[in-house]
Design a protein around this motif. Structure first.
Motif, PDB file in Angstrom:
ATOM      1  N   LYS A  97      11.378   9.560  -3.981  1.00 11.77           N
ATOM      2  CA  LYS A  97      10.046   8.695  -4.093  1.00 11.77           C
ATOM      3  C   LYS A  97       9.419   9.545  -5.256  1.00 11.77           C
ATOM      4  CE  LYS A  97       6.351   6.178  -2.075  1.00 11.77           C
ATOM      5  NZ  LYS A  97       5.939   5.512  -0.735  1.00 11.77           N
ATOM      6  N   GLN A 107       0.296   6.077  -8.893  1.00  8.55           N
ATOM      7  CA  GLN A 107       1.570   4.999  -8.458  1.00  8.55           C
ATOM      8  C   GLN A 107       2.665   5.786  -7.900  1.00  8.55           C
ATOM      9  OE1 GLN A 107       3.820   1.779 -11.522  1.00  8.55           O
ATOM     10  NE2 GLN A 107       1.910   2.842 -12.391  1.00  8.55           N
ATOM     11  N   SER A 108       3.329   5.037  -7.015  1.00  2.00           N
ATOM     12  CA  SER A 108       4.537   5.580  -6.587  1.00  2.00           C
ATOM     13  C   SER A 108       5.704   4.524  -6.547  1.00  2.00           C
ATOM     14  CB  SER A 108       4.389   6.210  -5.236  1.00  2.00           C
ATOM     15  OG  SER A 108       4.082   5.334  -4.382  1.00  2.00           O
ATOM     16  N   HIS A 109       6.965   4.955  -6.617  1.00  2.54           N
ATOM     17  CA  HIS A 109       8.180   3.931  -6.397  1.00  2.54           C
ATOM     18  C   HIS A 109       9.212   4.818  -5.855  1.00  2.54           C
ATOM     19  CE1 HIS A 109       6.481   0.842  -8.862  1.00  2.54           C
ATOM     20  NE2 HIS A 109       6.014   1.826  -9.754  1.00  2.54           N
ATOM     21  N   GLU A 110       9.959   3.843  -4.989  1.00  6.77           N
ATOM     22  CA  GLU A 110      11.067   4.562  -4.200  1.00  6.77           C
ATOM     23  C   GLU A 110      12.244   4.200  -5.035  1.00  6.77           C
ATOM     24  OE1 GLU A 110      13.243   4.251   0.160  1.00  6.77           O
ATOM     25  OE2 GLU A 110      11.119   4.804  -0.045  1.00  6.77           O
ATOM     26  N   TYR A 122       9.015   0.553 -14.361  1.00  5.61           N
ATOM     27  CA  TYR A 122       7.886   0.622 -13.225  1.00  5.61           C
ATOM     28  C   TYR A 122       6.560   0.736 -14.118  1.00  5.61           C
ATOM     29  CZ  TYR A 122      11.590   1.946 -10.269  1.00  5.61           C
ATOM     30  OH  TYR A 122      12.850   2.059  -9.256  1.00  5.61           O
TER      31      TYR A 122
END
Length: 179
Positions: A97, A107-110, A122
């Protein structure tokens, strides 16, 4: 002869595999007690990160099986290898992550696969912290896996600056797989 099922690397004091040598099958935090300098190496098996400062600090370089007769000019290194870390091969899923800000903020993304540009994929302008849940990863300061790199194994990374990275942002990331 050492078993070569795991990682196995040989460092040489001089270019073109000349001079004194040091064989290594694991992490080595300071090679100065074995070699006064290191200008070439041969990776017999496995993958390693090498560092231009002791204790896994400074610029990092990824090395897979092969011969590096004069790695300093090949990789643009200014200094000799001073420490190395063996990368264990991971046979399973990859999960990480990424966060836009330090301390898992913004903001976060896996991720579970390589990402060649976090801005395009992203709309993230920075990646300044992350949590690696599974697998071993390489983070790059520029898109398309270019620029300075950093090796990450499973764990929480709250602030890349605290890890001795002068540039604390990363724009692409790649899984380390058994290629």
């Amino acid at each position: 002869m050492m078993s070569r099922e795991r990682g196995f690397i040989i460092f040489y004091e001089e270019r073109n595999f000349q001079g004194r040598s040091y064989e290594c099958m694991s992490d080595c935090s300071d090679m100065s007690s074995y070699l006064s300098r290191c200008h070439s190496c041969r990776v017999e098996s496995g993958c390693f990160m090498v560092y231009d400062r002791p204790n896994y600090m400074g610029n990092q370089y990824f090395m897979r099986r092969g011969e590096y007769a004069d790695y300093m000019s090949m990789m643009g290194m200014r200094d000799c290898i001073r420490s190395c870390r063996m990368i264990p091969m991971h046979r399973g899923q990859f999960r990480m992550k990424i966060y836009e800000k330090e301390n898992f903020g913004g903001q976060s993304h896996e991720l579970n696969e390589d990402c060649d540009n976090i801005m395009e994929r992203y709309r993230m302008s920075d990646c300044m912290s992350c949590n690696v849940m599974d697998g071993h990863w390489l983070m790059y300061e520029q898109p398309h896996f270019r620029g300075k790199m950093m090796y990450l194994r499973p764990g929480e990374y709250r602030n890349f600056r605290d890890m001795g990275m002068s540039g604390s942002r990363f724009m692409s990331m790649r899984r380390i797989t058994d290629m």
